[in-house]
Design a protein around this motif. Structure first.
Motif, PDB file in Angstrom:
ATOM      1  N   LEU A  11      45.384  -7.387-128.552  1.00 55.47           N
ATOM      2  CA  LEU A  11      44.015  -7.297-129.041  1.00 55.47           C
ATOM      3  C   LEU A  11      44.014  -7.316-130.560  1.00 55.47           C
ATOM      4  O   LEU A  11      44.898  -6.737-131.196  1.00 55.47           O
ATOM      5  N   SER A  12      43.015  -7.981-131.139  1.00 57.74           N
ATOM      6  CA  SER A  12      42.814  -7.981-132.583  1.00 57.74           C
ATOM      7  C   SER A  12      41.385  -7.543-132.870  1.00 57.74           C
ATOM      8  O   SER A  12      40.441  -8.026-132.226  1.00 57.74           O
ATOM      9  N   PHE A  13      41.225  -6.654-133.840  1.00 60.60           N
ATOM     10  CA  PHE A  13      39.888  -6.182-134.209  1.00 60.60           C
ATOM     11  C   PHE A  13      39.047  -7.345-134.705  1.00 60.60           C
ATOM     12  O   PHE A  13      39.476  -8.113-135.565  1.00 60.60           O
ATOM     13  N   GLY A  47      32.854  -6.921-139.962  1.00 61.34           N
ATOM     14  CA  GLY A  47      34.231  -7.183-139.583  1.00 61.34           C
ATOM     15  C   GLY A  47      34.907  -8.080-140.589  1.00 61.34           C
ATOM     16  O   GLY A  47      34.270  -8.583-141.520  1.00 61.34           O
ATOM     17  N   PRO A  48      36.215  -8.321-140.398  1.00 64.71           N
ATOM     18  CA  PRO A  48      36.941  -9.144-141.346  1.00 64.71           C
ATOM     19  C   PRO A  48      36.451 -10.597-141.397  1.00 64.71           C
ATOM     20  O   PRO A  48      36.508 -11.233-142.444  1.00 64.71           O
ATOM     21  N   ALA A  49      35.950 -11.126-140.274  1.00 66.46           N
ATOM     22  CA  ALA A  49      35.525 -12.528-140.229  1.00 66.46           C
ATOM     23  C   ALA A  49      34.042 -12.701-139.918  1.00 66.46           C
ATOM     24  O   ALA A  49      33.516 -13.796-140.058  1.00 66.46           O
ATOM     25  N   LEU A  50      33.375 -11.638-139.480  1.00 63.12           N
ATOM     26  CA  LEU A  50      31.960 -11.722-139.101  1.00 63.12           C
ATOM     27  C   LEU A  50      31.187 -10.572-139.732  1.00 63.12           C
ATOM     28  O   LEU A  50      31.552  -9.407-139.559  1.00 63.12           O
ATOM     29  N   ASN A  51      30.131 -10.911-140.451  1.00 61.30           N
ATOM     30  CA  ASN A  51      29.239  -9.904-141.020  1.00 61.30           C
ATOM     31  C   ASN A  51      27.811 -10.395-140.867  1.00 61.30           C
ATOM     32  O   ASN A  51      27.551 -11.597-140.961  1.00 61.30           O
ATOM     33  N   ARG A 136      36.906 -17.563-126.463  1.00 58.14           N
ATOM     34  CA  ARG A 136      37.703 -16.337-126.484  1.00 58.14           C
ATOM     35  C   ARG A 136      37.032 -15.234-125.675  1.00 58.14           C
ATOM     36  O   ARG A 136      35.817 -15.119-125.639  1.00 58.14           O
ATOM     37  N   LEU A 137      37.876 -14.403-125.059  1.00 59.96           N
ATOM     38  CA  LEU A 137      37.399 -13.185-124.419  1.00 59.96           C
ATOM     39  C   LEU A 137      37.413 -12.072-125.457  1.00 59.96           C
ATOM     40  O   LEU A 137      38.299 -12.020-126.316  1.00 59.96           O
ATOM     41  N   THR A 138      36.461 -11.181-125.342  1.00 63.27           N
ATOM     42  CA  THR A 138      36.455  -9.994-126.192  1.00 63.27           C
ATOM     43  C   THR A 138      36.252  -8.767-125.310  1.00 63.27           C
ATOM     44  O   THR A 138      35.631  -8.844-124.249  1.00 63.27           O
ATOM     45  N   ILE A 153      34.574  -4.279-131.330  1.00 58.26           N
ATOM     46  CA  ILE A 153      34.914  -5.443-130.516  1.00 58.26           C
ATOM     47  C   ILE A 153      36.293  -5.959-130.926  1.00 58.26           C
ATOM     48  O   ILE A 153      36.593  -6.076-132.116  1.00 58.26           O
ATOM     49  N   PHE A 154      37.082  -6.296-129.914  1.00 54.55           N
ATOM     50  CA  PHE A 154      38.441  -6.814-130.099  1.00 54.55           C
ATOM     51  C   PHE A 154      38.572  -8.156-129.395  1.00 54.55           C
ATOM     52  O   PHE A 154      38.095  -8.315-128.265  1.00 54.55           O
ATOM     53  N   THR A 155      39.229  -9.103-130.030  1.00 61.92           N
ATOM     54  CA  THR A 155      39.521 -10.389-129.422  1.00 61.92           C
ATOM     55  C   THR A 155      40.804 -10.263-128.621  1.00 61.92           C
ATOM     56  O   THR A 155      41.788  -9.677-129.091  1.00 61.92           O
ATOM     57  N   VAL A 156      40.787 -10.806-127.408  1.00 61.45           N
ATOM     58  CA  VAL A 156      41.975 -10.801-126.542  1.00 61.45           C
ATOM     59  C   VAL A 156      42.789 -12.050-126.865  1.00 61.45           C
ATOM     60  O   VAL A 156      42.263 -13.145-126.916  1.00 61.45           O
ATOM     61  N   HIS A 157      44.098 -11.868-127.089  1.00 69.28           N
ATOM     62  CA  HIS A 157      44.959 -13.043-127.340  1.00 69.28           C
ATOM     63  C   HIS A 157      46.220 -12.970-126.516  1.00 69.28           C
ATOM     64  O   HIS A 157      46.420 -12.092-125.736  1.00 69.28           O
TER      65      HIS A 157
END
Length: 157
Positions: A11-13, A47-51, A136-138, A153-157
């Motif tokens: 998971l990634s934040f 978030g780091p990529a979404l605001n 992507r799943l989150t 929310i975390f992205t599943v990888h």
């Protein structure tokens, strides 16, 4: 089973949502369970990529399956700082003691460690820059506070 399949996904934040909510609209006990509709009035996305922000107008359709378990089905729209819109369909389970769930449903604060609140937010968008969200799943963890819900929310990888 191969060893590669037995490794759990990472998971990634992705972002934290702070979703403000209005007063519940209580439908009452139905054959499926006790139904409530919670208006979504706004909020923030960080978030780091979404605001951005949570647009008003969505709702969380809740089904209280019993005194300790609530199923949530929320649908709303995010707007990024760049003006891109993301549709959120978030399904969740919230579980706790009957007393703690009763307190949450009345709008009171409850220690988050006493409540299991996990979700699967599905994020979709028409923005080419954010197309990766469509594939992507989150997963998420949530906390219900008076007047708002906070979801990491975390992205599943």
């Amino acid at each position: 089973m191969t060893a590669a399949l037995a490794v759990p996904p990472g998971l990634s934040f992705l972002a934290e949502l702070s979703v403000t909510v209005g007063e519940p609209i209580d439908v009452g006990p139905t054959p499926e369970g006790h139904r409530r509709l919670i208006p979504i009035t706004g909020g923030t996305l960080r978030g780091p990529a979404l605001n951005g922000r949570v647009l008003p107008g969505g709702a969380d359709c809740q089904l209280l399956r019993g005194p300790t378990l609530t199923e949530l089905d929320a649908r709303y729209v995010l707007e990024t700082d760049a003006g891109h819109r993301i549709f959120v369909h978030n399904t969740a389970l919230r579980h706790g003691s009957s007393r703690d769930i009763e307190l949450l449903n009345s709008g009171a604060a409850v220690d988050p460690s006493k409540i299991y609140f996990r979700c699967w937010p599905r994020l979709t968008t028409a923005a080419p820059e954010l197309d990766w969200l469509n594939t992507r799943l989150t997963l998420g963890t949530g906390v219900r506070e008076p007047g708002r819900v906070v979801i990491c929310i975390f992205t599943v990888h």
